[in-house]
Design a protein around this motif. Structure first.
Motif, PDB file in Angstrom:
ATOM      1  N   MET A   8      38.132 -10.473 -36.266  1.00 28.75           N
ATOM      2  CA  MET A   8      39.365 -10.939 -36.896  1.00 28.75           C
ATOM      3  C   MET A   8      40.586 -10.675 -36.013  1.00 28.75           C
ATOM      4  O   MET A   8      41.587 -11.398 -36.097  1.00 28.75           O
ATOM      5  CB  MET A   8      39.537 -10.249 -38.255  1.00 28.75           C
ATOM      6  N   ASP A   9      40.509  -9.666 -35.145  1.00 26.04           N
ATOM      7  CA  ASP A   9      41.649  -9.365 -34.280  1.00 26.04           C
ATOM      8  C   ASP A   9      41.842 -10.418 -33.186  1.00 26.04           C
ATOM      9  O   ASP A   9      42.820 -10.365 -32.433  1.00 26.04           O
ATOM     10  CB  ASP A   9      41.510  -7.981 -33.650  1.00 26.04           C
ATOM     11  N   ALA A  10      40.928 -11.389 -33.090  1.00 28.89           N
ATOM     12  CA  ALA A  10      41.105 -12.484 -32.138  1.00 28.89           C
ATOM     13  C   ALA A  10      42.055 -13.550 -32.674  1.00 28.89           C
ATOM     14  O   ALA A  10      42.419 -14.476 -31.952  1.00 28.89           O
ATOM     15  CB  ALA A  10      39.761 -13.113 -31.796  1.00 28.89           C
ATOM     16  N   TYR A  11      42.440 -13.426 -33.951  1.00 28.88           N
ATOM     17  CA  TYR A  11      43.375 -14.367 -34.572  1.00 28.88           C
ATOM     18  C   TYR A  11      44.738 -13.704 -34.723  1.00 28.88           C
ATOM     19  O   TYR A  11      44.846 -12.485 -34.866  1.00 28.88           O
ATOM     20  CB  TYR A  11      42.878 -14.809 -35.945  1.00 28.88           C
ATOM     21  N   SER A  12      45.755 -14.530 -34.741  1.00 28.73           N
ATOM     22  CA  SER A  12      47.109 -14.001 -34.942  1.00 28.73           C
ATOM     23  C   SER A  12      47.496 -14.007 -36.408  1.00 28.73           C
ATOM     24  O   SER A  12      48.352 -13.214 -36.826  1.00 28.73           O
ATOM     25  CB  SER A  12      48.126 -14.829 -34.153  1.00 28.73           C
ATOM     26  N   HIS A  13      46.897 -14.886 -37.208  1.00 28.41           N
ATOM     27  CA  HIS A  13      47.245 -14.997 -38.620  1.00 28.41           C
ATOM     28  C   HIS A  13      45.972 -15.230 -39.442  1.00 28.41           C
ATOM     29  O   HIS A  13      44.940 -15.645 -38.916  1.00 28.41           O
ATOM     30  CB  HIS A  13      48.211 -16.160 -38.869  1.00 28.41           C
ATOM     31  N   CYS A  14      46.084 -14.987 -40.732  1.00 27.30           N
ATOM     32  CA  CYS A  14      44.970 -15.257 -41.635  1.00 27.30           C
ATOM     33  C   CYS A  14      45.496 -15.544 -43.031  1.00 27.30           C
ATOM     34  O   CYS A  14      46.641 -15.229 -43.379  1.00 27.30           O
ATOM     35  CB  CYS A  14      43.967 -14.099 -41.657  1.00 27.30           C
ATOM     36  N   TRP A  15      44.627 -16.161 -43.824  1.00 29.26           N
ATOM     37  CA  TRP A  15      44.923 -16.429 -45.224  1.00 29.26           C
ATOM     38  C   TRP A  15      44.332 -15.318 -46.088  1.00 29.26           C
ATOM     39  O   TRP A  15      43.202 -14.884 -45.862  1.00 29.26           O
ATOM     40  CB  TRP A  15      44.320 -17.765 -45.670  1.00 29.26           C
ATOM     41  N   ILE A  16      45.096 -14.901 -47.086  1.00 29.75           N
ATOM     42  CA  ILE A  16      44.594 -13.947 -48.069  1.00 29.75           C
ATOM     43  C   ILE A  16      44.493 -14.671 -49.408  1.00 29.75           C
ATOM     44  O   ILE A  16      45.483 -15.204 -49.916  1.00 29.75           O
ATOM     45  CB  ILE A  16      45.538 -12.731 -48.210  1.00 29.75           C
ATOM     46  N   ILE A  17      43.309 -14.701 -49.968  1.00 35.99           N
ATOM     47  CA  ILE A  17      43.101 -15.287 -51.293  1.00 35.99           C
ATOM     48  C   ILE A  17      43.048 -14.133 -52.292  1.00 35.99           C
ATOM     49  O   ILE A  17      42.214 -13.238 -52.165  1.00 35.99           O
ATOM     50  CB  ILE A  17      41.813 -16.114 -51.334  1.00 35.99           C
ATOM     51  N   SER A  76      48.054 -16.584 -49.547  1.00 30.47           N
ATOM     52  CA  SER A  76      49.172 -16.067 -48.760  1.00 30.47           C
ATOM     53  C   SER A  76      48.812 -16.051 -47.280  1.00 30.47           C
ATOM     54  O   SER A  76      47.713 -15.630 -46.895  1.00 30.47           O
ATOM     55  CB  SER A  76      49.527 -14.642 -49.217  1.00 30.47           C
ATOM     56  N   LEU A  77      49.745 -16.517 -46.460  1.00 31.57           N
ATOM     57  CA  LEU A  77      49.578 -16.492 -45.003  1.00 31.57           C
ATOM     58  C   LEU A  77      50.243 -15.242 -44.455  1.00 31.57           C
ATOM     59  O   LEU A  77      51.438 -15.009 -44.686  1.00 31.57           O
ATOM     60  CB  LEU A  77      50.206 -17.737 -44.380  1.00 31.57           C
ATOM     61  N   VAL A  78      49.482 -14.417 -43.732  1.00 26.93           N
ATOM     62  CA  VAL A  78      50.009 -13.163 -43.191  1.00 26.93           C
ATOM     63  C   VAL A  78      49.689 -13.078 -41.706  1.00 26.93           C
ATOM     64  O   VAL A  78      48.834 -13.813 -41.190  1.00 26.93           O
ATOM     65  CB  VAL A  78      49.420 -11.939 -43.925  1.00 26.93           C
ATOM     66  N   LYS A  79      50.363 -12.171 -41.028  1.00 28.30           N
ATOM     67  CA  LYS A  79      50.133 -11.937 -39.605  1.00 28.30           C
ATOM     68  C   LYS A  79      49.121 -10.816 -39.425  1.00 28.30           C
ATOM     69  O   LYS A  79      49.199  -9.785 -40.108  1.00 28.30           O
ATOM     70  CB  LYS A  79      51.445 -11.573 -38.906  1.00 28.30           C
ATOM     71  N   VAL A  80      48.158 -11.019 -38.546  1.00 28.22           N
ATOM     72  CA  VAL A  80      47.155  -9.999 -38.262  1.00 28.22           C
ATOM     73  C   VAL A  80      47.678  -9.079 -37.176  1.00 28.22           C
ATOM     74  O   VAL A  80      47.995  -9.528 -36.069  1.00 28.22           O
ATOM     75  CB  VAL A  80      45.826 -10.645 -37.810  1.00 28.22           C
ATOM     76  N   ASP A  81      47.793  -7.787 -37.477  1.00 31.30           N
ATOM     77  CA  ASP A  81      48.270  -6.810 -36.499  1.00 31.30           C
ATOM     78  C   ASP A  81      47.116  -6.133 -35.763  1.00 31.30           C
ATOM     79  O   ASP A  81      47.083  -6.103 -34.541  1.00 31.30           O
ATOM     80  CB  ASP A  81      49.139  -5.760 -37.188  1.00 31.30           C
ATOM     81  N   ARG A  82      46.173  -5.604 -36.496  1.00 27.57           N
ATOM     82  CA  ARG A  82      45.018  -4.967 -35.865  1.00 27.57           C
ATOM     83  C   ARG A  82      43.918  -4.770 -36.896  1.00 27.57           C
ATOM     84  O   ARG A  82      44.144  -4.907 -38.100  1.00 27.57           O
ATOM     85  CB  ARG A  82      45.393  -3.629 -35.227  1.00 27.57           C
TER      86      ARG A  82
END
Length: 372
Positions: free
Chosen positions: A141-150, A199-205
């Motif tokens: 998942m850390d290879a992405y900059s953003h993700c969706w949270i359901i 919700s669209l959020v930013k993936v930090d680590r």
């Protein structure tokens, strides 16, 4: 003396002949062994494919039988054992029960003060704590900059203590709508028939050991139940044109980027008249029903699907070695036969689908006869 002198060359010739014969026998044995092993491998491969096909068919039939059993049980429990035309019973078979995979830890402990959109508070930090979920599920998942949270709007005020829900309003006045009333589904209101949020959020680590996904730019209340997490990819951008570049402002793995996908830019049609006849006969109703207006849109939709190579994973990206090799897919109520050639896809035929030869799962026809 002469006979003794002649015995040397004769003996050498005999040895050479024996050696040649031995070499030929060894070579013949090697060729026979090679073809025998190849034949055995081909036979094993066919047996494995046959076994896999049989297993898939059995699994499909088992899933179908189990779902039919569940529907029968629900119908029996709902109205005493008979089928009913009641709307509630018809809808109940499609109800979904979800299991929580985690919860949100955030600085927003109440609804008041929680950003209406995460992008409005990009410095806000939090994390998703996974529960009853293996740590390996967030690997990569850390290879992405953003993700969706359901998630679920668990802090809604329209949920009563006894677990029952108030009747949802069909129209809502958005907080910043200056009094205008619009339909509930035309808003982002948390008060909905199903209180599910996206919700669209930013993936930090990612912390696999603690099973935590650290995020920022979030608009989620502390303790929010999380039901699923999905990576944000370029195709989620409404204006994405298929070209990945740094200006998009997102990060994805190389295997997700459009350049890594197999696609053919050209689709050649040899069955446009057949498609027109199928539209005329109502085989693409109700989505494509007019030959004059809908022929090109239907043709374009099919071409866009075929250009992405809809074949199975093992065959995707490969070129047909034999021009007679055809593949089949279902679009609406028609069966499309196509071939994948060196630089384009050829549509061979478009005919009404024979659903008697298909297996159904949840009302969806599954083609089991691969015809290859």
């Amino acid at each position: 003396m002469s006979s003794m002198n002649n015995s040397g060359p004769s003996r050498q010739a005999s040895l050479a002949a024996v050696t040649a014969v031995g070499s030929m026998m060894a070579l013949s044995l090697g060729v026979v062994t090679y073809w025998y092993h190849k034949r055995c491998l081909n036979k094993v491969s066919k047996l494995r494919q046959s076994e896999r096909t049989g297993r898939i068919r059995a699994e499909v039939k088992l899933r179908t039988a189990m779902k039919e059993l569940v529907l029968l049980r629900d119908a029996t429990n709902g109205d005493g054992g008979g089928s009913s035309g009641k709307e509630g019973n018809d809808n109940s078979k499609h109800n979904l029960t979800m299991r929580r995979i985690g919860y949100v830890v955030s600085p927003f402990t109440k609804r008041m003060g929680t950003p209406r959109q995460g992008a409005l508070a990009p410095s806000a930090r939090g994390y998703v704590q996974l529960v009853d979920t293996h740590e390996e599920t967030i690997d990569g998942m850390d290879a992405y900059s953003h993700c969706w949270i359901i998630f679920s709007f668990h802090a809604n005020t329209n949920i009563l203590l006894d677990g029952k829900k108030k009747t949802s309003k069909t129209k809502i006045r958005p907080p910043r709508g200056n009094g205008v009333k619009v339909g509930q589904l035309a808003t982002r209101s948390p008060h909905r028939v199903n209180n599910i949020g996206l919700s669209l959020v930013k993936v930090d680590r990612v912390d696999k050991k603690q099973r935590r996904l650290y995020i920022s730019a979030l608009d989620l209340v502390n303790g929010t139940p999380v039901y699923d997490i999905k990576p944000y990819i370029p195709w989620d951008i409404a204006t994405f044109t298929g070209k990945y570049h740094d200006g998009l402002g997102i990060k994805v793995p190389d295997w997700v980027r459009p350049e890594g996908s197999t696609e053919w830019n050209k689709v050649c049609w040899n069955a446009e008249e057949q498609l027109a006849n199928c539209i005329k006969d109502g085989k693409l109703n109700p989505l494509y029903s007019d030959v004059v207006c809908d022929l090109e849109p239907a043709k374009m939709a099919i071409s866009e699907v075929l250009a992405q190579d809809p074949r199975g994973t093992k065959r995707r990206g490969s070129v047909t070695a034999n021009d007679d090799q055809s593949y089949y897919l279902i679009f609406a109520n028609v069966e499309i036969e196509f071939r994948v050639l060196s630089s384009f896809v050829e549509v061979v035929s478009v005919i009404p689908a024979d659903f008697d030869t298909h297996t159904y799962v949840d009302g969806v026809p599954i083609m089991m006869d691969l015809r290859d």
